[in-house]
Scaffold this motif. Structure first.
Motif, PDB file in Angstrom:
ATOM      1  N   VAL A 150      57.565  20.886  14.018  1.00  0.00           N
ATOM      2  CA  VAL A 150      57.775  21.907  13.804  1.00  0.00           C
ATOM      3  C   VAL A 150      59.284  21.834  12.849  1.00  0.00           C
ATOM      4  O   VAL A 150      59.240  22.185  11.595  1.00  0.00           O
ATOM      5  CB  VAL A 150      57.513  23.308  14.699  1.00  0.00           C
ATOM      6  CG1 VAL A 150      57.550  24.262  13.773  1.00  0.00           C
ATOM      7  CG2 VAL A 150      56.226  22.907  15.004  1.00  0.00           C
ATOM      8  N   ASP A 151      60.305  21.568  13.440  1.00  0.00           N
ATOM      9  CA  ASP A 151      62.063  21.492  12.782  1.00  0.00           C
ATOM     10  C   ASP A 151      61.943  20.632  11.867  1.00  0.00           C
ATOM     11  O   ASP A 151      61.897  21.088  10.685  1.00  0.00           O
ATOM     12  CB  ASP A 151      62.556  20.900  13.769  1.00  0.00           C
ATOM     13  CG  ASP A 151      62.892  22.219  15.229  1.00  0.00           C
ATOM     14  OD1 ASP A 151      62.772  23.397  15.220  1.00  0.00           O
ATOM     15  OD2 ASP A 151      63.470  21.506  16.014  1.00  0.00           O
ATOM     16  N   ALA A 152      61.106  19.562  11.569  1.00  0.00           N
ATOM     17  CA  ALA A 152      60.503  19.253  10.730  1.00  0.00           C
ATOM     18  C   ALA A 152      59.487  19.144   9.059  1.00  0.00           C
ATOM     19  O   ALA A 152      59.588  18.211   8.213  1.00  0.00           O
ATOM     20  CB  ALA A 152      60.366  17.407  10.996  1.00  0.00           C
ATOM     21  N   GLY A 153      59.157  20.261   9.655  1.00  0.00           N
ATOM     22  CA  GLY A 153      58.403  20.985   8.707  1.00  0.00           C
ATOM     23  C   GLY A 153      57.144  20.664   8.981  1.00  0.00           C
ATOM     24  O   GLY A 153      56.512  20.990   8.029  1.00  0.00           O
ATOM     25  N   LEU A 154      56.579  20.292  10.352  1.00  0.00           N
ATOM     26  CA  LEU A 154      55.445  19.999  10.498  1.00  0.00           C
ATOM     27  C   LEU A 154      54.334  21.104  10.851  1.00  0.00           C
ATOM     28  O   LEU A 154      55.351  21.883  11.822  1.00  0.00           O
ATOM     29  CB  LEU A 154      54.355  19.169  11.296  1.00  0.00           C
ATOM     30  CG  LEU A 154      54.995  17.306  10.870  1.00  0.00           C
ATOM     31  CD1 LEU A 154      55.906  16.224  11.252  1.00  0.00           C
ATOM     32  CD2 LEU A 154      54.129  17.196   9.100  1.00  0.00           C
ATOM     33  N   ASP A 155      53.080  21.142  11.088  1.00  0.00           N
ATOM     34  CA  ASP A 155      52.226  21.628  11.959  1.00  0.00           C
ATOM     35  C   ASP A 155      52.024  21.529  13.194  1.00  0.00           C
ATOM     36  O   ASP A 155      52.317  20.805  14.078  1.00  0.00           O
ATOM     37  CB  ASP A 155      50.933  21.931  11.402  1.00  0.00           C
ATOM     38  CG  ASP A 155      50.224  22.795  12.235  1.00  0.00           C
ATOM     39  OD1 ASP A 155      50.199  24.723  11.350  1.00  0.00           O
ATOM     40  OD2 ASP A 155      49.146  22.986  13.393  1.00  0.00           O
ATOM     41  N   ALA A 156      52.026  22.765  14.320  1.00  0.00           N
ATOM     42  CA  ALA A 156      52.297  22.174  15.390  1.00  0.00           C
ATOM     43  C   ALA A 156      51.142  21.764  15.578  1.00  0.00           C
ATOM     44  O   ALA A 156      50.707  20.881  16.963  1.00  0.00           O
ATOM     45  CB  ALA A 156      52.525  23.590  16.586  1.00  0.00           C
ATOM     46  N   ASP A 157      50.315  22.520  15.815  1.00  0.00           N
ATOM     47  CA  ASP A 157      48.736  22.178  16.679  1.00  0.00           C
ATOM     48  C   ASP A 157      48.505  20.686  16.060  1.00  0.00           C
ATOM     49  O   ASP A 157      47.862  20.095  16.613  1.00  0.00           O
ATOM     50  CB  ASP A 157      47.557  23.139  16.365  1.00  0.00           C
ATOM     51  CG  ASP A 157      48.133  24.570  16.736  1.00  0.00           C
ATOM     52  OD1 ASP A 157      48.907  24.919  17.733  1.00  0.00           O
ATOM     53  OD2 ASP A 157      47.136  25.215  16.133  1.00  0.00           O
ATOM     54  N   ALA A 158      48.661  21.203  14.236  1.00  0.00           N
ATOM     55  CA  ALA A 158      48.082  18.956  14.256  1.00  0.00           C
ATOM     56  C   ALA A 158      49.435  18.145  15.173  1.00  0.00           C
ATOM     57  O   ALA A 158      48.272  16.919  14.921  1.00  0.00           O
ATOM     58  CB  ALA A 158      48.483  19.256  12.840  1.00  0.00           C
ATOM     59  N   ALA A 159      50.502  18.837  14.836  1.00  0.00           N
ATOM     60  CA  ALA A 159      51.526  17.803  16.057  1.00  0.00           C
ATOM     61  C   ALA A 159      50.843  17.778  17.271  1.00  0.00           C
ATOM     62  O   ALA A 159      50.608  16.015  17.329  1.00  0.00           O
ATOM     63  CB  ALA A 159      52.703  17.979  15.402  1.00  0.00           C
ATOM     64  N   ARG A 160      50.538  18.134  16.871  1.00  0.00           N
ATOM     65  CA  ARG A 160      49.866  18.320  18.675  1.00  0.00           C
ATOM     66  C   ARG A 160      48.755  17.468  19.251  1.00  0.00           C
ATOM     67  O   ARG A 160      48.118  16.635  20.213  1.00  0.00           O
ATOM     68  CB  ARG A 160      49.889  19.949  19.613  1.00  0.00           C
ATOM     69  CG  ARG A 160      49.889  19.429  21.258  1.00  0.00           C
ATOM     70  CD  ARG A 160      49.309  21.031  21.857  1.00  0.00           C
ATOM     71  NE  ARG A 160      50.930  21.355  22.110  1.00  0.00           N
ATOM     72  CZ  ARG A 160      52.010  21.649  22.891  1.00  0.00           C
ATOM     73  NH1 ARG A 160      51.715  20.613  23.309  1.00  0.00           N
ATOM     74  NH2 ARG A 160      53.066  22.664  22.792  1.00  0.00           N
ATOM     75  N   ASP A 161      47.815  17.499  18.044  1.00  0.00           N
ATOM     76  CA  ASP A 161      46.555  16.921  18.087  1.00  0.00           C
ATOM     77  C   ASP A 161      46.834  15.399  17.991  1.00  0.00           C
ATOM     78  O   ASP A 161      45.958  14.621  18.960  1.00  0.00           O
ATOM     79  CB  ASP A 161      45.659  17.136  17.198  1.00  0.00           C
ATOM     80  CG  ASP A 161      44.489  16.565  17.180  1.00  0.00           C
ATOM     81  OD1 ASP A 161      43.354  16.503  17.455  1.00  0.00           O
ATOM     82  OD2 ASP A 161      43.777  16.027  16.084  1.00  0.00           O
ATOM     83  N   ALA A 162      47.990  15.253  17.120  1.00  0.00           N
ATOM     84  CA  ALA A 162      48.274  13.770  16.261  1.00  0.00           C
ATOM     85  C   ALA A 162      48.642  13.408  18.290  1.00  0.00           C
ATOM     86  O   ALA A 162      48.092  11.997  18.122  1.00  0.00           O
ATOM     87  CB  ALA A 162      49.144  13.789  16.115  1.00  0.00           C
TER      88      ALA A 162
END
Length: 226
Positions: A150-162
């Motif tokens: 999230v700090d790097a500008g990414l979506d939290a839910d999408a990052a967790r799913d990845a």
């Protein structure tokens, strides 16, 4: 129009020389960018695990890990860490080995491939390395990785799913296979235009010189055509 120089960087977020090399590369490219005929450069980061057998929750500090992993006396490891801390400071980085939480990095590498797909790989690589070496964050834990994404500008839910899906593990393994094919057994390692290999955290001046030289090679065909 001359094609950009392509720099492929193999590194591990848990590699202290990799963060130093990253910063030196950036500073070298910044210096070259001030040239009248500034080189166009594209940098891509690739996965390399220095210690893939490391547990997610390593019991002990960095001194313990290196003493066990390298079989070195703790006093020698301490001297080595002090030297690395000094070199990092010269590159503008404040390493805190006293805070560092050693962990397995494969999930961080998976997240970097997700970030690459989203066009945020550079931002995440910087955020992960800063978190690991200067803030004592635990990069083996999913919640920490999501927060840093999230700090790097990414979506939290999408990052967790990845992270939970494991779908980027194949890309991590492909990077590692390419490293093996190149004969890379230590990082950081820089491959320039797929034909020049540069090993280790070179000084910023060296990177500036390298890209200027390679850029002149890129320009030669254009000059002949003209």
């Amino acid at each position: 129009m001359t094609d950009a120089i392509k720099i492929d960087v193999w590194s591990d977020i848990a590699c202290p020389w990799c963060y130093i090399g990253k910063r030196n590369l950036e500073n070298g490219l910044a210096a070259a960018s001030a040239d009248t005929d500034a080189p166009a450069v594209e940098v891509t980061y690739h996965s390399f695990e220095l210690s893939p057998d490391t547990p997610v929750d390593f019991e002990g500090d960095e001194l313990d890990f290196l003493a066990q992993h390298k079989g070195m006396p703790r006093t020698q490891v301490q001297q080595m860490l002090e030297r690395v801390t000094g070199v990092a400071a010269d590159a503008g980085l404040e390493y805190r080995f006293d805070l560092l939480k050693h962990t397995n990095t494969v999930k961080a590498h998976e997240l970097l491939h997700f970030a690459k797909e989203q066009g945020r790989q550079h931002e995440l690589a910087e955020r992960l390395m800063a978190a690991y070496f200067t803030e004592g964050r635990h990069l083996g834990r999913e919640d920490e990785l999501v927060d840093l994404a999230v700090d790097a500008g990414l979506d939290a839910d999408a990052a967790r799913d990845a992270l939970q899906s494991g779908r980027y593990l194949e890309a991590v393994r492909a990077d590692q296979a390419q490293a093996a094919a190149y004969g890379i057994n230590g990082v950081p390692f820089f491959v320039i235009d797929g034909k020049y290999g540069v090993s280790g955290a070179q000084p910023a001046e060296a990177f500036a010189q390298i890209v200027r030289q390679v850029w002149s090679e890129h320009r030669e065909p254009a000059e002949v055509d003209a």
